[in-house]
Scaffold this motif. Structure first.
Motif, PDB file in Angstrom:
ATOM      1  N   LEU A 108       0.844  -1.186   0.000  1.00  0.00           N
ATOM      2  CA  LEU A 108       0.000   0.000   0.000  1.00  0.00           C
ATOM      3  C   LEU A 108       0.886   1.245   0.000  1.00  0.00           C
ATOM      4  O   LEU A 108       2.013   1.213   0.488  1.00  0.00           O
ATOM      5  CB  LEU A 108      -0.905   0.005   1.238  1.00  0.00           C
ATOM      6  CG  LEU A 108      -1.850  -1.187   1.381  1.00  0.00           C
ATOM      7  CD1 LEU A 108      -2.544  -1.146   2.729  1.00  0.00           C
ATOM      8  CD2 LEU A 108      -2.880  -1.200   0.247  1.00  0.00           C
ATOM      9  N   SER A 109       0.373   2.323  -0.539  1.00  0.00           N
ATOM     10  CA  SER A 109       1.080   3.593  -0.453  1.00  0.00           C
ATOM     11  C   SER A 109       0.837   4.207   0.928  1.00  0.00           C
ATOM     12  O   SER A 109      -0.061   3.782   1.656  1.00  0.00           O
ATOM     13  CB  SER A 109       0.598   4.535  -1.556  1.00  0.00           C
ATOM     14  OG  SER A 109       0.896   4.001  -2.826  1.00  0.00           O
ATOM     15  N   LEU A 110       1.641   5.215   1.265  1.00  0.00           N
ATOM     16  CA  LEU A 110       1.566   5.817   2.593  1.00  0.00           C
ATOM     17  C   LEU A 110       1.436   7.323   2.496  1.00  0.00           C
ATOM     18  O   LEU A 110       2.066   7.958   1.645  1.00  0.00           O
ATOM     19  CB  LEU A 110       2.813   5.470   3.406  1.00  0.00           C
ATOM     20  CG  LEU A 110       3.099   3.988   3.630  1.00  0.00           C
ATOM     21  CD1 LEU A 110       4.416   3.819   4.374  1.00  0.00           C
ATOM     22  CD2 LEU A 110       1.960   3.317   4.390  1.00  0.00           C
ATOM     23  N   ILE A 111       0.629   7.897   3.374  1.00  0.00           N
ATOM     24  CA  ILE A 111       0.529   9.342   3.520  1.00  0.00           C
ATOM     25  C   ILE A 111       1.374   9.748   4.716  1.00  0.00           C
ATOM     26  O   ILE A 111       1.121   9.317   5.846  1.00  0.00           O
ATOM     27  CB  ILE A 111      -0.929   9.783   3.740  1.00  0.00           C
ATOM     28  CG1 ILE A 111      -1.789   9.396   2.542  1.00  0.00           C
ATOM     29  CG2 ILE A 111      -1.001  11.288   3.992  1.00  0.00           C
ATOM     30  CD1 ILE A 111      -3.275   9.678   2.728  1.00  0.00           C
ATOM     31  N   ILE A 112       2.395  10.566   4.448  1.00  0.00           N
ATOM     32  CA  ILE A 112       3.309  11.023   5.494  1.00  0.00           C
ATOM     33  C   ILE A 112       3.553  12.516   5.311  1.00  0.00           C
ATOM     34  O   ILE A 112       3.903  12.955   4.202  1.00  0.00           O
ATOM     35  CB  ILE A 112       4.663  10.279   5.451  1.00  0.00           C
ATOM     36  CG1 ILE A 112       4.457   8.756   5.503  1.00  0.00           C
ATOM     37  CG2 ILE A 112       5.559  10.726   6.605  1.00  0.00           C
ATOM     38  CD1 ILE A 112       5.751   7.956   5.367  1.00  0.00           C
TER      39      ILE A 112
END
Length: 214
Positions: A60-64
């Motif tokens: 999964l992609s990540l929001i940071i």
């Protein structure tokens, strides 16, 4: 019964509380609608994949938040750091090496993660949840991505705790993805929402050397 709320401070607070409780919610991005959850919560990550009917080992992609990226990812040099600072928040994502044995549920069997930070509803949810968010498009695996709230609801209904309604249709062009793991930056995907020519305009305005296709 799911809730549909308009973006506002109270909605972001409720969304943050849902994330802290291990729930999966739907939120608009600069492109499509997306499902998000706590990237550190194994059960929440499994639930996100379950409702999307996607494989449990799919990364999964990540929001940071860009100010936190170097806590979790290796940034090779000052030039790369300046690029991140110049382009985020924005319609671009970065493929980066993660630091240590983290995000093993959200990004299994890989030392690379795809990092997002956009100035939209996802930012409000991130700030209220107090954690890194795992993100994937709001659709069942193999079906078109949801570009409207109605499509997202049709996919998930009561499988999701909360839907945030942007009030408008979003595009489905995705983000431009830059691979900054190596000595040369590679353009993995170029989106018409933020093509290389526009990226270079932003960089050059800040005195940063332009990128070239590798």
């Amino acid at each position: 019964m799911y809730k549909v709320l308009k973006p506002c401070a109270e909605t972001y607070k409720l969304a943050g509380e849902a994330i802290k409780m291990g729930k999966v919610i739907v939120v608009p991005t600069d492109a499509v609608y997306a499902v998000v959850c706590d990237a550190f919560n194994k059960e929440a990550v499994e639930r996100l994949r379950e409702i999307r009917q996607s494989p449990q080992d799919k990364p999964l992609s990540l929001i940071i938040d860009k100010k936190d990226i170097d806590k979790y990812c290796h940034i090779k040099n000052e030039y790369y750091k300046n690029i991140i600072d110049a382009l985020l928040p924005g319609k671009v994502s970065f493929l980066m090496h993660k630091k240590g044995d983290i995000f093993t549920d959200a990004v299994p069997n890989s030392d690379a993660i795809c990092v997002f930070w956009q100035n939209n509803e996802t930012k409000g949810v991130y700030e209220e949840s107090g954690t890194v968010l795992a993100i994937s498009s709001a659709n069942k695996a193999g079906l078109p991505e949801a570009t409207t709230l109605e499509q997202a609801i049709e996919f998930f209904k009561d499988e999701v705790e909360l839907f945030i309604d942007s009030g408008e249709e979003r595009g489905n062009k995705g983000t431009t993805q830059l691979d900054i793991r190596n000595d040369d930056i590679s353009i993995m995907r170029e989106s018409p929402m933020f093509p290389l020519v526009e990226i270079n305009k932003v960089l050059e305005a800040k005195g940063i050397p332009a990128l070239r296709k590798v």
